[in-house]
Design an enzyme around this catalytic site. Sequence first.
Site, PDB file in Angstrom:
ATOM      1  N   ASN A   1       0.894  -1.202   0.060  1.00 50.51           N
ATOM      2  CA  ASN A   1       0.126  -0.143  -0.283  1.00 50.51           C
ATOM      3  C   ASN A   1       0.989   1.237  -0.016  1.00 50.51           C
ATOM      4  OD1 ASN A   1       0.375   1.086   2.785  1.00 50.51           O
ATOM      5  ND2 ASN A   1      -0.205  -1.157   3.112  1.00 50.51           N
ATOM      6  N   ARG A   2       0.419   2.271  -0.207  1.00 49.07           N
ATOM      7  CA  ARG A   2       1.127   3.576  -0.170  1.00 49.07           C
ATOM      8  C   ARG A   2       1.480   4.223   0.978  1.00 49.07           C
ATOM      9  NH1 ARG A   2       0.615   4.801  -5.656  1.00 49.07           N
ATOM     10  NH2 ARG A   2      -1.148   4.105  -6.838  1.00 49.07           N
TER      11      ARG A   2
END
Length: 224
Positions: free
Chosen positions: A34-35
């Site tokens: 994920n970011r």
Amino acid sequence: RGLAGMRADLAGRRVVVSAGGTREPIDPVRFIGNRSSGRQGYALAATAVARGAEVTLVSANVALPDPAGARIVRVGSAEELREAVVAAAKDADAVVMAAAVADFRPVRRSAVKIKKTDAEPEPIVLTRNPDVLAEICAHRARPDQVIVGFAAETDNVLANGRAKLVKKGCDLLVVNQVGEGVGFESPSNEAVILGADGSQTPVPYGPKETLADTVWDLVAQRLG
Ligand code: CTP
Ligand code: CA
């Protein structure tokens, strides 16, 4: 308070902060991730050190300089993060779960790099990861431990946040509004910190250190 006031209101307190985002391996070179940058968690660790706490930072895949004075435990996957957080939480006064933990992981991890062939690829089958926040809330290492969660919501921010706080069983939940467009529930706020006691603390848009210091203010209050 915090860096400005040099208030050591967390002196003698042990706190655990999780930061970053987990990576769920597919094969030796690939993962589902994920970011999350880890910036909010690192700001929480740095501000807690500044306020006198003994800090364990469980860091998942973060490319930031280590905050001075914190003990850092590096993890990769959600299961590794779970092990590290549960172990560190055993003798902690407070736990703040700022990490973005993957909800799912691939059922199987290939021991060798998956090769491209002429055939269509195999689907990646997922299974649920443990919910670390719900687990540490349900099995508190100490009855007076203060546990803080984070949540990003796109809509019905306050209602969804309140429901999530109750479901997880945490003492505080920091809710951020995400997505394009401004919501009408809390238009000028970067975050709202919901308390299990019904409290609601808006934190105006600003540096992550300000949000971090407000979290520690609320934690310190509850530690008494
Ligand atoms: N969290 C956790 N373990 C997981 C997933 C989330 O400990 N497997 C923690 C996060 O660190 C965060 C909080 O739970 O502090 C809320 O995460 P969020 O993804 O918003 O909650 P979920 O219950 O996964 O709900 P959603 O379906 O909205 O993703
Ligand atoms: Ca989730």
